[in-house]
Design a protein around this motif. Sequence first.
Motif, PDB file in Angstrom:
ATOM      1  N   THR A 126      -7.313   2.537  66.650  1.00 47.82           N
ATOM      2  CA  THR A 126      -8.470   2.174  67.469  1.00 47.82           C
ATOM      3  C   THR A 126      -9.368   1.181  66.747  1.00 47.82           C
ATOM      4  O   THR A 126      -9.178   0.889  65.565  1.00 47.82           O
ATOM      5  N   GLU A 127     -10.362   0.713  67.494  1.00 42.29           N
ATOM      6  CA  GLU A 127     -11.356  -0.216  66.953  1.00 42.29           C
ATOM      7  C   GLU A 127     -12.067   0.419  65.743  1.00 42.29           C
ATOM      8  O   GLU A 127     -12.359  -0.258  64.765  1.00 42.29           O
ATOM      9  N   THR A 128     -12.327   1.713  65.841  1.00 43.17           N
ATOM     10  CA  THR A 128     -12.999   2.428  64.746  1.00 43.17           C
ATOM     11  C   THR A 128     -12.167   2.389  63.470  1.00 43.17           C
ATOM     12  O   THR A 128     -12.697   2.193  62.380  1.00 43.17           O
ATOM     13  N   ASP A 129     -10.855   2.579  63.628  1.00 40.30           N
ATOM     14  CA  ASP A 129      -9.967   2.504  62.465  1.00 40.30           C
ATOM     15  C   ASP A 129     -10.087   1.146  61.790  1.00 40.30           C
ATOM     16  O   ASP A 129     -10.149   1.033  60.569  1.00 40.30           O
ATOM     17  N   ILE A 130     -10.112   0.103  62.618  1.00 40.94           N
ATOM     18  CA  ILE A 130     -10.195  -1.244  62.078  1.00 40.94           C
ATOM     19  C   ILE A 130     -11.519  -1.435  61.341  1.00 40.94           C
ATOM     20  O   ILE A 130     -11.563  -1.949  60.218  1.00 40.94           O
ATOM     21  N   ARG A 131     -12.592  -0.975  61.987  1.00 45.78           N
ATOM     22  CA  ARG A 131     -13.919  -1.188  61.403  1.00 45.78           C
ATOM     23  C   ARG A 131     -14.071  -0.394  60.108  1.00 45.78           C
ATOM     24  O   ARG A 131     -14.583  -0.886  59.114  1.00 45.78           O
ATOM     25  N   ASN A 132     -13.629   0.844  60.106  1.00 46.65           N
ATOM     26  CA  ASN A 132     -13.857   1.720  58.941  1.00 46.65           C
ATOM     27  C   ASN A 132     -12.722   1.695  57.936  1.00 46.65           C
ATOM     28  O   ASN A 132     -12.778   2.396  56.935  1.00 46.65           O
ATOM     29  N   ARG A 133     -11.700   0.915  58.195  1.00 44.49           N
ATOM     30  CA  ARG A 133     -10.534   0.838  57.306  1.00 44.49           C
ATOM     31  C   ARG A 133     -10.004   2.230  56.984  1.00 44.49           C
ATOM     32  O   ARG A 133      -9.866   2.601  55.804  1.00 44.49           O
ATOM     33  N   THR A 134      -9.776   2.995  57.990  1.00 47.32           N
ATOM     34  CA  THR A 134      -9.341   4.371  57.773  1.00 47.32           C
ATOM     35  C   THR A 134      -7.898   4.398  57.262  1.00 47.32           C
ATOM     36  O   THR A 134      -7.133   3.470  57.472  1.00 47.32           O
ATOM     37  N   HIS A 135      -7.567   5.491  56.587  1.00 48.52           N
ATOM     38  CA  HIS A 135      -6.206   5.639  56.074  1.00 48.52           C
ATOM     39  C   HIS A 135      -5.383   6.483  57.030  1.00 48.52           C
ATOM     40  O   HIS A 135      -5.065   7.630  56.753  1.00 48.52           O
ATOM     41  N   VAL A 136      -5.078   5.893  58.178  1.00 51.28           N
ATOM     42  CA  VAL A 136      -4.232   6.584  59.149  1.00 51.28           C
ATOM     43  C   VAL A 136      -2.978   5.748  59.361  1.00 51.28           C
ATOM     44  O   VAL A 136      -2.953   4.563  59.025  1.00 51.28           O
ATOM     45  N   CYS A 137      -1.934   6.360  59.894  1.00 54.68           N
ATOM     46  CA  CYS A 137      -0.729   5.584  60.140  1.00 54.68           C
ATOM     47  C   CYS A 137       0.013   6.122  61.351  1.00 54.68           C
ATOM     48  O   CYS A 137      -0.208   7.258  61.789  1.00 54.68           O
ATOM     49  N   ILE A 138       0.869   5.266  61.903  1.00 55.61           N
ATOM     50  CA  ILE A 138       1.749   5.660  62.999  1.00 55.61           C
ATOM     51  C   ILE A 138       3.181   5.424  62.526  1.00 55.61           C
ATOM     52  O   ILE A 138       3.477   4.382  61.945  1.00 55.61           O
ATOM     53  N   LEU A 139       4.043   6.398  62.747  1.00 55.39           N
ATOM     54  CA  LEU A 139       5.403   6.291  62.216  1.00 55.39           C
ATOM     55  C   LEU A 139       6.400   5.933  63.311  1.00 55.39           C
ATOM     56  O   LEU A 139       6.290   6.412  64.440  1.00 55.39           O
ATOM     57  N   GLY A 140       7.374   5.107  62.966  1.00 55.63           N
ATOM     58  CA  GLY A 140       8.496   4.847  63.863  1.00 55.63           C
ATOM     59  C   GLY A 140       9.362   6.091  63.992  1.00 55.63           C
ATOM     60  O   GLY A 140       9.278   7.000  63.170  1.00 55.63           O
ATOM     61  N   LYS A 141      10.199   6.114  65.021  1.00 61.10           N
ATOM     62  CA  LYS A 141      10.963   7.329  65.341  1.00 61.10           C
ATOM     63  C   LYS A 141      11.850   7.790  64.175  1.00 61.10           C
ATOM     64  O   LYS A 141      11.813   8.939  63.765  1.00 61.10           O
ATOM     65  N   ASP A 142      12.657   6.850  63.633  1.00 54.99           N
ATOM     66  CA  ASP A 142      13.582   7.218  62.557  1.00 54.99           C
ATOM     67  C   ASP A 142      12.832   7.727  61.329  1.00 54.99           C
ATOM     68  O   ASP A 142      13.232   8.699  60.692  1.00 54.99           O
ATOM     69  N   LEU A 143      11.734   7.022  61.038  1.00 56.13           N
ATOM     70  CA  LEU A 143      10.941   7.360  59.864  1.00 56.13           C
ATOM     71  C   LEU A 143      10.370   8.764  60.022  1.00 56.13           C
ATOM     72  O   LEU A 143      10.435   9.584  59.108  1.00 56.13           O
ATOM     73  N   ALA A 144       9.819   9.064  61.216  1.00 57.36           N
ATOM     74  CA  ALA A 144       9.202  10.360  61.462  1.00 57.36           C
ATOM     75  C   ALA A 144      10.231  11.473  61.320  1.00 57.36           C
ATOM     76  O   ALA A 144       9.972  12.503  60.691  1.00 57.36           O
ATOM     77  N   SER A 145      11.433  11.253  61.883  1.00 58.38           N
ATOM     78  CA  SER A 145      12.402  12.351  61.826  1.00 58.38           C
ATOM     79  C   SER A 145      13.017  12.487  60.439  1.00 58.38           C
ATOM     80  O   SER A 145      13.508  13.548  60.072  1.00 58.38           O
ATOM     81  N   LYS A 146      12.975  11.419  59.644  1.00 60.50           N
ATOM     82  CA  LYS A 146      13.466  11.516  58.271  1.00 60.50           C
ATOM     83  C   LYS A 146      12.449  12.262  57.392  1.00 60.50           C
ATOM     84  O   LYS A 146      12.815  13.110  56.588  1.00 60.50           O
ATOM     85  N   LEU A 147      11.170  11.924  57.565  1.00 60.52           N
ATOM     86  CA  LEU A 147      10.148  12.483  56.678  1.00 60.52           C
ATOM     87  C   LEU A 147       9.758  13.898  57.078  1.00 60.52           C
ATOM     88  O   LEU A 147       9.408  14.712  56.242  1.00 60.52           O
ATOM     89  N   PHE A 148       9.779  14.166  58.386  1.00 61.80           N
ATOM     90  CA  PHE A 148       9.416  15.506  58.858  1.00 61.80           C
ATOM     91  C   PHE A 148      10.552  16.042  59.720  1.00 61.80           C
ATOM     92  O   PHE A 148      10.470  16.042  60.941  1.00 61.80           O
ATOM     93  N   PRO A 149      11.631  16.498  59.083  1.00 65.69           N
ATOM     94  CA  PRO A 149      12.831  16.864  59.849  1.00 65.69           C
ATOM     95  C   PRO A 149      12.633  18.099  60.713  1.00 65.69           C
ATOM     96  O   PRO A 149      13.251  18.228  61.750  1.00 65.69           O
ATOM     97  N   PHE A 150      11.761  19.015  60.300  1.00 68.80           N
ATOM     98  CA  PHE A 150      11.686  20.293  61.029  1.00 68.80           C
ATOM     99  C   PHE A 150      10.352  20.518  61.700  1.00 68.80           C
ATOM    100  O   PHE A 150      10.162  21.512  62.383  1.00 68.80           O
ATOM    101  N   SER A 151       9.387  19.632  61.475  1.00 69.85           N
ATOM    102  CA  SER A 151       8.066  19.924  62.024  1.00 69.85           C
ATOM    103  C   SER A 151       7.470  18.678  62.648  1.00 69.85           C
ATOM    104  O   SER A 151       8.001  17.586  62.531  1.00 69.85           O
ATOM    105  N   ASN A 152       6.357  18.873  63.304  1.00 69.50           N
ATOM    106  CA  ASN A 152       5.638  17.773  63.911  1.00 69.50           C
ATOM    107  C   ASN A 152       4.953  16.943  62.824  1.00 69.50           C
ATOM    108  O   ASN A 152       4.377  17.480  61.889  1.00 69.50           O
TER     109      ASN A 152
END
Lengths: 408, 421
Positions: free
Chosen positions: B162-188
């Motif tokens: 969001t705009e807030t993330d941009i303004r505050n330089r927050t440390h959040v991320c969005i993961l691609g499908k393969d990456l998400a299932s590799k890093l978190f195989p059993f959980s959300n």
Amino acid sequence: MKLHQEISQSFFISLDAIYANKMRAVLTTLGIIIGVVTVSLMNMAIDGVSNSFIRSISVLGSDTLYIEKNGWLDFQLEWWKRRGRRDITLRQSRKFMELMGNQFLISPYVSHQICTVEYNSEKISGVFMEGAIAESAVINNFEFSQGRFYDNNEVEGERPVCILGNDTVEALFKHESPIGKRVKINGINYEVIGTLKERGTFMGFSMDNVIYLPITRMLNDFARHPNVGISVQIKDLTQVDELTEEIRGAMRRVRQIPPGEPDDFAINKQEVLLNTFNRVSGVIASVGLFITALSLFVGGIGVMNIMFVSVSERTKEIGLRKAIGARRRTILLQFLSESILICLIGGCIGILIACSLSPIVNHYIPASISIKTILFALVIAAFVGVISGYIPAWKAASMNPVDALRKE
Amino acid sequence: MTFRKRISLLIAEFHECTLMAVDAVVNHKLRSSLTLIGIMVGVFSIILVETAMYALEDFVGKNLVGLGANTAQIKKWPTFNFASPSSWEKYARRTDLDYKQFQKLQQRATLAKGISIDKCFTSATEVFSRYDFTNPDVSLYGITPQTFSARNIILEQGREITETDIRNRTHVCILGKDLASKLFPFSNALGEKVRCRSISYTVVGTLEKKGSLFDTGADNRIYIPLTTGMGYFGQRHNFDFLVESFSQDQMDETIYQVRGILRTLRGISPVEEDDFEIETNQSLIEQLQNLTLTIRIGIIIISSIALITAGIGIMNIMLVSVTERTREIGVRRAIGARKRQIMIQFIMEAVLLCQFGGIAGVILGIAGANLAMLFLSIPAAIPLNWVLIGLISCSLIGIIFGSYPALKAANLDPIQSLRHE
């Protein structure tokens, strides 16, 4: 009647039939001609391209292995595993040569540094510099137009001597012999001791636009941290696999790789390039041949169509022949030989046209005429004749003579 | 004779000729079907190749850039650049499209739905979670709020940047499908922390699977706010701006406005040309087609050879047909048929044969090409203009190769032909 008599008789009958319907025969043949021309031109182009590729990589020699840090055409997905490989150093290559002894001809090489070469007022840039030792002249089958290759004393002594490729000689020395002259390579003086004969191109690169230096001298002057390759010529081609394993073992010792670790070098062969090329070109060739074979197929259908017409027109004649004792085989041969004749004539004319067109095609892509292509085209044409003539001929042969005679 | 009457007579004549042609075609089923197969194969080869090319180009064009239909892309370097060193220099001399220009453009471009950036900061990084870690081949992208809609990327879970993330330089991320299932195989993955280059980010969203033939890395990406990324990878970058318009119709207007604003921002005088490239999906596909033009022409020529061969077959069979029906022609001429009518009858027959063959060829060609594309998992395509060209060209073949036999039939002497055995 004997079979050969029948064949020769049916041959003459079909010649008569073709002659009687000239326009029809010409058009039918035209269909076959177009098909044969396209198929054989496509064949020639495919042959030409792969021949020129094979010729160009034959420089590598089928009996020579190239040990390098990275494999040729090595498109592994896990590229990061190869990222940290150490360069092969000259010292490692020396150690390797010690280990192998006098079993093979071995030469380390450093290649493909672009340099400028000057002589008096002449100057050329973009020349490929390559460093090696005396053995590489044998491994690479160098032929000299003048002078000689450097020997290993000159390599050990780091002498500033060089051997020029043909293009370099022609560009720099127009009216004099280059032997004994001093040229400046990237500003450093070298003495020319030999010149090579023309060698052609390798995968698009001219191999005449090169200059050879002793590897030691080259490392001193131009390449402080080189990535050395090692070429190994194997005499006994039947034992390539065993010898490759031996070389691999020696190289692992030199590189001090503990057991269980994967190699951090690659042993390259000409075969690798050939295999990849064959795979890619095979797909392209089969698509191309499929598309062109379609037109031959259409031509064949034209022949079949006309043969059906011909059979139905000559129903009475067939009836008469059968009534006076012609066998099924005789009638079958009569019509079959007509269609084969048409197709073979078409095939011959098609090949002639394709051969005369091939220089024009050669202008754009390398095309070569071979006996194989010509035979292939003839066989294909005859095959089309048999296939497309058989059904109409069978129809004619299996007619009931009574019905056939009665037909209006 | 009035004009009207003449027209209706002509139509009647045409109608009759067609009926006779259909009759002739139906009466010789074997002959007609063989001729038809010839034409069918000819048209088949053209349509097959063209459909395949069309589908491939469309696919490559769309996937190479991954732009939505309403999105244009503004770049310093053109996507397809096989030009000489001198023109390379021309692009190299251009100043970067920087973040300041982006911010000003965002304020001023009123027509655009959104202007966004996606910047690949690195394409070779490892990502760690508390369960697992990846190979060092993950791409890290810095993005702005509108990027996903411009790039056609669909969120599966969580929220976008969001705009807030941009303004505050927050440390959040969005993961691609393969990456998400590799890093978190059993959980959300939502709410979990991942570590990338020793910096920890909270996962706020995951993406739907995108995957494609060429862009294998599309699902192996981690997206962070652009400003956060600029904090770690440097403030000065050359960005590609993505301009999204509200609809396809407003595209041109939007691009026009953005172009004007950018020219002002970059201080280009009215006589100079743009020092940036504006690319849309359509323009990229067109460029690709221009690049492959020579190959296409070659392929068209090769594939139409079969059609010409088929045309010769038609001519041959029509000649036979004329000879066989010499008496019929004689009778028709004798009871008052004009030359024109005989001619139309035979040309009609040829065209009819060609049309049947052509339609069959078009259907087979499209089916065949799309079947092949199915193996490559490329979406099917029907090049309507080539269907039209295929049908028209086989009519042309019918007319061209049918006209000589027809002429021959029309010029027969009625007395001679009546006497014909």
